[in-house]
Design an enzyme around this catalytic site. Structure first.
Site, PDB file in Angstrom:
ATOM      1  CG  HIS A  58      19.706  81.617   7.758  1.00  0.00           C
ATOM      2  ND1 HIS A  58      21.083  81.599   7.682  1.00  0.00           N
ATOM      3  CD2 HIS A  58      19.385  80.683   8.692  1.00  0.00           C
ATOM      4  CE1 HIS A  58      21.564  80.704   8.524  1.00  0.00           C
ATOM      5  NE2 HIS A  58      20.552  80.123   9.145  1.00  0.00           N
ATOM      6  CG  HIS A  60      18.243  75.547   9.461  1.00  0.00           C
ATOM      7  ND1 HIS A  60      19.477  74.943   9.293  1.00  0.00           N
ATOM      8  CD2 HIS A  60      18.490  76.813   9.849  1.00  0.00           C
ATOM      9  CE1 HIS A  60      20.431  75.819   9.585  1.00  0.00           C
ATOM     10  NE2 HIS A  60      19.846  76.969   9.918  1.00  0.00           N
ATOM     11  CD  GLN A 153      23.418  72.182  13.054  1.00  0.00           C
ATOM     12  OE1 GLN A 153      22.313  72.544  12.661  1.00  0.00           O
ATOM     13  NE2 GLN A 153      24.213  72.996  13.731  1.00  0.00           N
ATOM     14  CG  HIS A 211      24.939  78.554  10.192  1.00  0.00           C
ATOM     15  ND1 HIS A 211      24.516  78.267   8.915  1.00  0.00           N
ATOM     16  CD2 HIS A 211      23.857  78.381  11.003  1.00  0.00           C
ATOM     17  CE1 HIS A 211      23.228  77.935   8.963  1.00  0.00           C
ATOM     18  NE2 HIS A 211      22.802  77.998  10.212  1.00  0.00           N
ATOM     19  CD1 TRP A 316      19.376  75.230  17.770  1.00  0.00           C
ATOM     20  CD2 TRP A 316      18.292  74.192  16.115  1.00  0.00           C
ATOM     21  NE1 TRP A 316      20.198  74.233  17.292  1.00  0.00           N
ATOM     22  CE2 TRP A 316      19.551  73.585  16.273  1.00  0.00           C
ATOM     23  CE3 TRP A 316      17.430  73.701  15.134  1.00  0.00           C
ATOM     24  CZ2 TRP A 316      19.991  72.516  15.486  1.00  0.00           C
ATOM     25  CZ3 TRP A 316      17.857  72.635  14.361  1.00  0.00           C
ATOM     26  CH2 TRP A 316      19.116  72.053  14.542  1.00  0.00           C
TER      27      TRP A 316
END
Length: 431
Positions: A58, A60, A153, A211, A316
């Site tokens: 996982h 991004h 998202q 998610h 993040w």
């Protein structure tokens, strides 16, 4: 004498065996002791741990290396990160996405990761990031197997035209269907988010990876909705629940009921220790919640769990370098999985268990007839691999060396002399 392209001698497997690995045509042709092979190239692992390649379950890649653009996440919260990414993605271009993603892929490969599942924001009407990463997926096949998740998202239903964008993303070539039910405006829309993702997965014959319940709110309970979809839809291990951080805040009665349902459904859970520990519990004073799914209890309950890096220098998580062994080490500490068998299990969460999450287990592993992809760590076994953060001496994909690292060397000067320090246990060393 048989011929081989590559022969790796004295490789230590996770079960403790010391073997030679014979490789030809990109596959393991022979595995055993003292192999007699005529190899074009021969390497000596010197008893160092040799494992299947790391897998990042996982991440991004569309957002990597954007930390501070256009501003830093001052609150350190998930929500501010989403706001900043909403601003940054307005300036996305094909070259911007590809350049940053390729750099992060190189970092991961250099550290032994040869399989990556990347979630890609598909709330942009132009689908800029997805189109760029579909191009890159083909261009990096010599380095890594890249899976792309159509990830809404901002929420499927919170985004104008969200359902149509999800479908277009799958038509363009996204490998996996994503979702984010806890970020929808209402619980009812959250459930619709899960149901639509399931319908699209059936229509396009794709796996699911949502998610889900990435919050400290104990009332966020969409994981059970996904698990039941997996039961009724027959997805089994082709469905994945990512994050599940609300599980850390569930009371035990509900948590263990949920774990039984997850085991029944056969879906996977992915925990992301770097982001989960940094982003969750932000509204707590003390005590502060750790914000991780109940990995130990999930494993004990028969649920497959793997780990992801999640973010690499983005809104993040400002740090990181794409190191999956580092993710396993952090998880070990946060989850208090420091028992002898538990330490070995942590390595499984970034190798064999992650292979099941990505659905690549049939072509993965150090076995005769399988693709010759593996990593040689500068450590004698799994315990020291987690303790030392060792160099990845060789990273091999399909029989080709794609990365090589020289171990660092430390010299201690004492009493007019010098000695080497390698951080190995040396109980007989002089004082």
């Amino acid at each position: 004498m048989s011929r081989a392209d590559l022969l790796l001698r004295n490789a230590r497997l996770t079960d403790g065996r010391l073997v030679d690995l014979g490789i030809d045509g990109g596959v393991f042709i022979r595995i055993g002791e003292d192999l007699e092979l005529d190899a074009e190239r021969e390497l000596d692992a010197r008893g160092r741990l040799t494992i299947p390649p790391f897998i990042d379950s996982h991440v991004h890649l569309d957002a990597v290396l954007t930390v501070g653009e256009p501003r830093f996440n001052r609150s350190g919260t998930l929500l501010e990160g989403i706001e900043i990414w909403g601003e940054r993605k307005q300036s996305l271009s094909r070259d911007d996405v590809k350049h940053r993603a390729l750099e992060a892929i190189k970092w991961e490969v250099a550290q032994g990761t040869l399989f990556i599942r990347s979630h890609v924001d598909v709330c942009d009407p132009e689908l800029t990031a997805l189109r760029a990463l579909i191009e890159l997926r083909e261009e990096v096949r010599d380095l890594v197997e890249l899976q792309l998740v159509a990830f809404p998202q901002d929420g499927i239903y919170a985004t104008p035209g969200g359902p149509a964008l999800m479908e277009e993303a799958l038509r363009l070539g996204a490998d996996v269907v994503g979702g984010i039910p806890h970020h929808e405006p209402t619980r009812a829309l959250g459930e619709r988010d899960v149901h639509l993702a399931s319908e699209l997965a059936k229509k396009y014959a794709r796996p699911l990876d949502l998610h889900i319940d990435e919050t400290d709110d104990p009332n966020s309970r969409f994981t059970e909705v996904l698990a039941w979809e997996a039961v009724e839809g027959g997805f089994g291990s082709r469905a994945t629940a990512s994050h599940c951080t609300a599980m850390h805040s569930y009371d035990d009665a509900y948590a263990f009921k949920l774990i039984r349902l997850l085991a029944r459904s056969s879906i996977n859970v992915v925990a992301n220790p770097f982001d989960n520990t940094v982003l969750q519990g932000r509204f707590d004073t003390y005590p502060k919640r750790r914000g991780m799914a109940r990995v130990k209890e999930l494993l004990e309950g028969g649920v497959n769990v793997s780990l992801g890096h999640d973010s690499i220098m983005d809104p993040w998580y400002p740090l990181g370098r794409g190191d999956m062994l580092g993710a396993a080490s952090l998880a070990l500490h946060v989850l208090q999985m420091s028992g002898e068998e538990e330490i070995g299990e942590m390595l499984e969460l970034v190798t064999n268990r992650a292979a099941r999450t990505l659905g690549v287990e049939d072509g993965y592993g150090i076995e005769e007839g399988r693709p010759a992809s593996f990593v040689v760590l500068d450590a004698p076994g799994t315990f020291d691999a987690l303790r030392l953060d060792p160099a990845r001496l060789w990273v091999v994909k399909d029989g080709r060396i794609v990365a090589e690292t020289e171990p660092s060397r430390t010299t201690l000067y004492r009493g007019g002399g010098e000695e080497s320090v390698d951080f190995s246990r040396n109980p007989e060393g002089s004082l």
